[in-house]
Motif scaffolding. Sequence first.
Motif, PDB file in Angstrom:
ATOM      1  N   SER A 185       0.835  -1.193   0.000  1.00 46.24           N
ATOM      2  CA  SER A 185       0.000   0.000   0.000  1.00 46.24           C
ATOM      3  C   SER A 185       0.873   1.248   0.000  1.00 46.24           C
ATOM      4  O   SER A 185       2.038   1.222   0.419  1.00 46.24           O
ATOM      5  CB  SER A 185      -0.915   0.003   1.226  1.00 46.24           C
ATOM      6  OG  SER A 185      -0.141   0.039   2.421  1.00 46.24           O
ATOM      7  N   THR A 222      -5.900   0.897 -17.217  1.00 44.04           N
ATOM      8  CA  THR A 222      -5.785  -0.382 -16.526  1.00 44.04           C
ATOM      9  C   THR A 222      -5.813  -1.487 -17.572  1.00 44.04           C
ATOM     10  O   THR A 222      -6.861  -1.791 -18.136  1.00 44.04           O
ATOM     11  CB  THR A 222      -6.932  -0.578 -15.520  1.00 44.04           C
ATOM     12  OG1 THR A 222      -6.915   0.486 -14.566  1.00 44.04           O
ATOM     13  CG2 THR A 222      -6.780  -1.907 -14.787  1.00 44.04           C
ATOM     14  N   THR A 262      -6.202  -6.179 -13.915  1.00 42.76           N
ATOM     15  CA  THR A 262      -6.320  -5.947 -12.480  1.00 42.76           C
ATOM     16  C   THR A 262      -5.724  -7.118 -11.697  1.00 42.76           C
ATOM     17  O   THR A 262      -5.559  -8.222 -12.224  1.00 42.76           O
ATOM     18  CB  THR A 262      -7.789  -5.766 -12.075  1.00 42.76           C
ATOM     19  OG1 THR A 262      -8.530  -6.940 -12.449  1.00 42.76           O
ATOM     20  CG2 THR A 262      -8.402  -4.560 -12.781  1.00 42.76           C
ATOM     21  N   GLY A 271      -5.681  -3.594  -4.642  1.00 45.34           N
ATOM     22  CA  GLY A 271      -5.195  -2.682  -5.658  1.00 45.34           C
ATOM     23  C   GLY A 271      -6.209  -1.665  -6.145  1.00 45.34           C
ATOM     24  O   GLY A 271      -6.086  -1.126  -7.237  1.00 45.34           O
ATOM     25  N   LYS A 272      -7.240  -1.367  -5.338  1.00 45.26           N
ATOM     26  CA  LYS A 272      -8.245  -0.398  -5.751  1.00 45.26           C
ATOM     27  C   LYS A 272      -7.637   0.993  -5.953  1.00 45.26           C
ATOM     28  O   LYS A 272      -6.637   1.346  -5.355  1.00 45.26           O
ATOM     29  CB  LYS A 272      -9.352  -0.283  -4.689  1.00 45.26           C
ATOM     30  CG  LYS A 272     -10.339  -1.421  -4.656  1.00 45.26           C
ATOM     31  CD  LYS A 272     -11.406  -1.124  -3.607  1.00 45.26           C
ATOM     32  CE  LYS A 272     -12.408  -2.255  -3.490  1.00 45.26           C
ATOM     33  NZ  LYS A 272     -13.402  -1.969  -2.415  1.00 45.26           N
ATOM     34  N   CYS A 273      -8.309   1.768  -6.790  1.00 45.61           N
ATOM     35  CA  CYS A 273      -8.006   3.188  -6.903  1.00 45.61           C
ATOM     36  C   CYS A 273      -8.691   3.903  -5.739  1.00 45.61           C
ATOM     37  O   CYS A 273      -9.897   3.754  -5.535  1.00 45.61           O
ATOM     38  CB  CYS A 273      -8.513   3.734  -8.235  1.00 45.61           C
ATOM     39  SG  CYS A 273      -8.528   5.525  -8.346  1.00 45.61           S
ATOM     40  N   HIS A 295     -13.340   5.025  -2.813  1.00 46.02           N
ATOM     41  CA  HIS A 295     -12.808   3.818  -3.448  1.00 46.02           C
ATOM     42  C   HIS A 295     -13.509   3.626  -4.790  1.00 46.02           C
ATOM     43  O   HIS A 295     -14.733   3.684  -4.867  1.00 46.02           O
ATOM     44  CB  HIS A 295     -13.047   2.592  -2.574  1.00 46.02           C
ATOM     45  CG  HIS A 295     -12.223   2.577  -1.331  1.00 46.02           C
ATOM     46  ND1 HIS A 295     -11.320   1.579  -1.041  1.00 46.02           N
ATOM     47  CD2 HIS A 295     -12.148   3.451  -0.292  1.00 46.02           C
ATOM     48  CE1 HIS A 295     -10.737   1.826   0.113  1.00 46.02           C
ATOM     49  NE2 HIS A 295     -11.229   2.966   0.588  1.00 46.02           N
ATOM     50  N   HIS A 334      -4.222  10.770  -4.375  1.00 49.58           N
ATOM     51  CA  HIS A 334      -4.520   9.367  -4.636  1.00 49.58           C
ATOM     52  C   HIS A 334      -3.562   8.483  -3.855  1.00 49.58           C
ATOM     53  O   HIS A 334      -2.467   8.901  -3.481  1.00 49.58           O
ATOM     54  CB  HIS A 334      -4.461   9.038  -6.128  1.00 49.58           C
ATOM     55  CG  HIS A 334      -3.109   9.234  -6.763  1.00 49.58           C
ATOM     56  ND1 HIS A 334      -2.606  10.471  -7.097  1.00 49.58           N
ATOM     57  CD2 HIS A 334      -2.152   8.351  -7.152  1.00 49.58           C
ATOM     58  CE1 HIS A 334      -1.415  10.344  -7.653  1.00 49.58           C
ATOM     59  NE2 HIS A 334      -1.108   9.056  -7.686  1.00 49.58           N
ATOM     60  N   ARG A 335      -4.008   7.280  -3.602  1.00 43.66           N
ATOM     61  CA  ARG A 335      -3.169   6.283  -2.948  1.00 43.66           C
ATOM     62  C   ARG A 335      -3.520   4.921  -3.516  1.00 43.66           C
ATOM     63  O   ARG A 335      -4.490   4.771  -4.268  1.00 43.66           O
ATOM     64  CB  ARG A 335      -3.355   6.293  -1.436  1.00 43.66           C
ATOM     65  CG  ARG A 335      -4.670   5.713  -0.934  1.00 43.66           C
ATOM     66  CD  ARG A 335      -4.705   5.627   0.586  1.00 43.66           C
ATOM     67  NE  ARG A 335      -5.955   5.074   1.093  1.00 43.66           N
ATOM     68  CZ  ARG A 335      -6.203   3.780   1.259  1.00 43.66           C
ATOM     69  NH1 ARG A 335      -5.283   2.886   0.942  1.00 43.66           N
ATOM     70  NH2 ARG A 335      -7.355   3.377   1.757  1.00 43.66           N
ATOM     71  N   ARG A 336      -2.748   3.944  -3.151  1.00 43.96           N
ATOM     72  CA  ARG A 336      -2.994   2.572  -3.589  1.00 43.96           C
ATOM     73  C   ARG A 336      -3.109   1.661  -2.379  1.00 43.96           C
ATOM     74  O   ARG A 336      -2.322   1.772  -1.433  1.00 43.96           O
ATOM     75  CB  ARG A 336      -1.845   2.093  -4.482  1.00 43.96           C
ATOM     76  CG  ARG A 336      -2.032   0.667  -5.006  1.00 43.96           C
ATOM     77  CD  ARG A 336      -0.793   0.215  -5.772  1.00 43.96           C
ATOM     78  NE  ARG A 336       0.333  -0.062  -4.905  1.00 43.96           N
ATOM     79  CZ  ARG A 336       1.610   0.076  -5.260  1.00 43.96           C
ATOM     80  NH1 ARG A 336       1.907   0.531  -6.440  1.00 43.96           N
ATOM     81  NH2 ARG A 336       2.576  -0.229  -4.416  1.00 43.96           N
ATOM     82  N   GLU A 337      -4.079   0.776  -2.418  1.00 44.60           N
ATOM     83  CA  GLU A 337      -4.123  -0.266  -1.399  1.00 44.60           C
ATOM     84  C   GLU A 337      -3.236  -1.423  -1.855  1.00 44.60           C
ATOM     85  O   GLU A 337      -2.933  -1.568  -3.039  1.00 44.60           O
ATOM     86  CB  GLU A 337      -5.550  -0.746  -1.162  1.00 44.60           C
ATOM     87  CG  GLU A 337      -6.188  -1.438  -2.343  1.00 44.60           C
ATOM     88  CD  GLU A 337      -7.576  -1.986  -2.024  1.00 44.60           C
ATOM     89  OE1 GLU A 337      -8.095  -1.707  -0.936  1.00 44.60           O
ATOM     90  OE2 GLU A 337      -8.135  -2.709  -2.867  1.00 44.60           O
ATOM     91  N   ARG A 395      -1.846  -7.073 -11.920  1.00 45.02           N
ATOM     92  CA  ARG A 395      -2.136  -5.640 -12.032  1.00 45.02           C
ATOM     93  C   ARG A 395      -1.132  -4.961 -12.956  1.00 45.02           C
ATOM     94  O   ARG A 395       0.071  -5.060 -12.769  1.00 45.02           O
ATOM     95  CB  ARG A 395      -2.090  -5.001 -10.638  1.00 45.02           C
ATOM     96  CG  ARG A 395      -2.555  -3.547 -10.563  1.00 45.02           C
ATOM     97  CD  ARG A 395      -2.572  -3.138  -9.098  1.00 45.02           C
ATOM     98  NE  ARG A 395      -3.122  -1.798  -8.876  1.00 45.02           N
ATOM     99  CZ  ARG A 395      -2.388  -0.694  -8.797  1.00 45.02           C
ATOM    100  NH1 ARG A 395      -1.078  -0.782  -8.955  1.00 45.02           N
ATOM    101  NH2 ARG A 395      -2.949   0.474  -8.573  1.00 45.02           N
TER     102      ARG A 395
END
Length: 381
Positions: free
Chosen positions: A176, A192, A195, A200-202, A295, A313-316, A328
């Motif tokens: 993350s 994308t 996936t 890995g959600k936006c 999300h 923004h971040r990434r899980e 992904r």
Amino acid sequence: MSTPTVFEVPATALVRDAGCAPLSQSDVAATLPAGFPAKLDAKLAWSGSDFKDESDYVVRLVDSDIAEIDVAVAHFKGFGLDGDLVTPENFPLPTVGPKLEALSREVHHGKGFGLLRGINPVSYTVEDLTLVSLGLQCYIADHFGRQDKRGNMLVHIVADDSNKDAVEHHRHSNKSITFHNEEAGDVVAWLTRSTAASGGKCVISSAYTIYNVLAATHPEMIRTLARADWPFAFPKFHCRPIIFYEDSKLIMNFGRAPLIGNVAHPRSARLPTLTQRQVEALDAIEAIARATEMHIRTQAGDLHFINNLAVLHRREGFVDGQATTEKRHLVRSRLRSSKHGWSIPEGLKPDWSDAFEKPGSRQWHIEPMPPFFFPLRKCPN
């Protein structure tokens, strides 16, 4: 009992306090930096809970739209040009084009994000899929920017555990990542291609909402964030603010790695460290961003656009599967529009100039290069 520091206070409490307006507007205005507003009233000031349905931000391409895009691909290829020369003039989209123009206005002057859905990556060769992506992006903004000193215009974000350096680098890690902006680009776009098997959600959050919460509850933090003494290590050492108020617009731009360092990018002991107030301000941004985040469920073929000046923004974390379709793979671009682009403050102009103005190499790799064909930069973006 001692008073907890801001980053020890639950983010929900900060957001709740903002709704209660614990300080009067006059008190807030007196505490904020000169010229900064007590509250930002704009579509960009949102919380994730405001969006109840995907139709609020997804532009769906129907069969006739895809057919029009395919005709545009064939039309462009008839010129014998390289894909990086695509423009609305040589990639004509009479029906889809107005939809993209509306999306561009929404990203620049509305809520600050949106995505196109309906492209099927397996229907195209890699070359044609890249052309489709660039052809659609050129309607959102007419300038593509370099993303590193080696001139990479397309960044492939894929997991790579082949060596320690790759595992710890955020482009190739599956861990993350905290909220941040890219160091340059009015708009960040990514296609994308596929996936992950899970995660890995936006995840995005509004800088305007973060500002409003802090201005209402801890306006002194706005002063801290607006000071030009934040010691950024990348791309070369410089000091500048994290937030700007330019042309009646709030702009936020930062990343933790250039300010604090991490495993992949250790901070030199020769550089100044953050003050306690600065650390608290960063932690408050992260806490509020998480409390108000959104999300977005991502599908293969989605083409995302976010306003990099006003949306974080971040990434899980994520786990890839064995099949190629479960690994992904994002392809990122940086964009600037000569029509809708915002005024860029002086503190950010050097990075924008490097990305969009300075002459130099431009590399358009349509597939991830072999490990360290282009050595990963020390900077995290």
